[in-house]
Design an enzyme around this catalytic site. Structure first.
Site, PDB file in Angstrom:
ATOM      1  N   LYS A  51       0.802  -1.226   0.000  1.00 13.93           N
ATOM      2  CA  LYS A  51       0.000   0.000   0.000  1.00 13.93           C
ATOM      3  C   LYS A  51       0.835   1.276   0.000  1.00 13.93           C
ATOM      4  CE  LYS A  51      -4.465  -1.212   0.226  1.00 13.93           C
ATOM      5  NZ  LYS A  51      -5.511  -0.669  -0.648  1.00 13.93           N
ATOM      6  N   SER A 302       0.648  -9.867  -0.732  1.00 16.12           N
ATOM      7  CA  SER A 302       0.482  -8.411  -0.700  1.00 16.12           C
ATOM      8  C   SER A 302       0.778  -7.763   0.641  1.00 16.12           C
ATOM      9  CB  SER A 302      -0.937  -8.045  -1.155  1.00 16.12           C
ATOM     10  OG  SER A 302      -1.893  -8.631  -0.288  1.00 16.12           O
TER      11      SER A 302
END
Length: 401
Positions: A51, A302
């Site tokens: 992110k 992720s």
């Protein structure tokens, strides 16, 4: 919104140098027999998640007027940390609205990166509504976690790295929440090598993008429920829906049990910690949700920001799912030697008894019968079946409770 372009993704990669890591692409030949798996380790990224890429690039593109009022964001945790770090590096103030059910570890990490945190009752979409309210009140720049071209461009730098690290990749599997990550990765990869397949994975308890693609329209889910809190999004973005419709080959779902097993497998076989959202890509591979046997496949891990309290539960669930920890209920005639015989059979097959409960008071049993409840450790489901078969052949009635 300004359109997403490949030039913008390359510019994002240049802008991030010195701040964002080029994460390793690790060959993992022992994870799954018959497949050539590589792990793109964004769980080892700065802040523990991809992110920070989108957040940093978006903030770097703000005008002086936008920067003057600081930034605001909403997040289940990982976007929050990325925005907090990027804003602090840029000398800006940041306010983050986080769902009150987010792991404490993510909330505290966001504060450590310099943000002011406001906990909002509900899920991501509720936090987003509150962030929009605060944005109107303060004039701060809203850093959307996924539905923004600059944010998507930042995430797309992962696609550039994958093609550089493994030019002959056959397929890339990517987690999906709101769709920002897969939109950027798919756009970058398909723009440079259209023959590479890009697959998306959602939790079965939050299939918002899958539903949108299948129904050809975005509709909010009434609720979401999954251990993968980072992808628990009720409705995908407008831009991400369009990009996924065009560039993503297929979307599948995985259950919480499958996610837990994937997390456990990554810990044991690869020594990597993945959060629920980060492990869904490998879960899809592990449980053969996609036709990828014999292909060179990149599973994008992720994020790795999993709360330790949740991790212990996930490990327990994964052990049960894989048959390595189980509970057996055995019906016995209450006479000497029965427990010894059961113990001998289990020991002879190389399993370990970790818990015993001898129940003589069940209402639905004959007065001379009883239940023997056992907790046992086994190697796998096949080993468990061997033990159950041996017990039944010895005349015992066996069930899992």
């Amino acid at each position: 919104m300004k359109p997403l372009t490949l030039d913008k993704i390359y510019h994002a990669a240049f802008t991030m140098k010195g701040v964002v890591r080029t994460t390793d692409l690790i060959h993992a030949p022992d994870l799954l027999e018959g497949s050539e798996i590589y792990l793109k380790t964004e769980n080892l990224q700065v802040t523990g998640s991809f992110k920070v890429r989108g957040a940093y690039y978006k903030i770097s593109q703000l005008s002086p007027e936008e920067r003057a009022h600081g930034v605001i964001a909403c997040s289940a945790g990982n976007h929050a940390q990325g925005v907090a770090l990027a804003a602090t590096r840029a000398g800006l103030t940041s306010t983050i609205c986080i769902p009150d059910g987010a792991p404490i570890s993510k909330v505290e990490a966001t504060k450590r990166y310099g943000a002011r945190v406001e906990l909002v009752k509900g899920v991501y979409d509720d936090a987003y509504a509150r962030a929009c309210e605060l944005q109107k009140e303060t004039g701060a720049a809203l850093i959307h976690p996924f539905d923004d071209p600059a944010v998507i461009a930042g995430q797309g730098t992962i696609g550039l790295e994958i093609l550089d690290q493994l030019p002959d990749v056959d397929a890339v599997i990517v987690p999906i929440g709101g769709g920002g990550l897969i939109s950027g990765v798919a756009f970058a990869i398909k723009s440079l090598n259209p023959s590479v397949k890009v697959y998306g994975v959602q939790a079965s308890g939050a299939p918002s993008m899958l539903n949108a693609i299948e129904r050809h329209q975005r509709e909010p889910l009434s609720s979401v429920a999954t251990v993968a809190d980072g992808i628990a999004v009720k409705m995908p973005g407008e831009l991400t829906y369009e990009l996924c419709s065009k560039y993503v080959d297929q979307i599948v779902t995985v259950t919480d049990d499958e996610i837990s097993t994937a997390i456990l497998t990554l810990i044991e076989k690869q020594k990597l910690i993945a959060e629920g959202a980060g492990a869904v890509s490998f879960a899809a591979m592990l449980f053969e949700k996609l036709p990828l046997k014999g292909k060179k496949v990149v599973c994008l891990i992720s994020g790795g920001n999993i709360d330790v309290n949740i991790l212990s539960r996930v490990i327990s669930r994964g052990l049960i799912m894989s048959g390595r920890n189980t509970h057996l209920r055995i019906e016995l005639t209450d006479k000497p030697g029965q427990m010894e015989l059961v113990s001998h059979i289990i020991a002879a097959h190389g399993a370990n008894i970790t818990g015993v409960n001898h129940n003589r008071t069940a209402d639905n049993k004959n007065i001379t019968d009883c239940f023997l409840d056992l907790d046992i450790e086994t190697r796998n489901l096949e080993h468990l079946m061997e033990i159950k078969t041996a017990l039944r052949e010895a005349g015992f009635q066996v069930s899992r409770r």
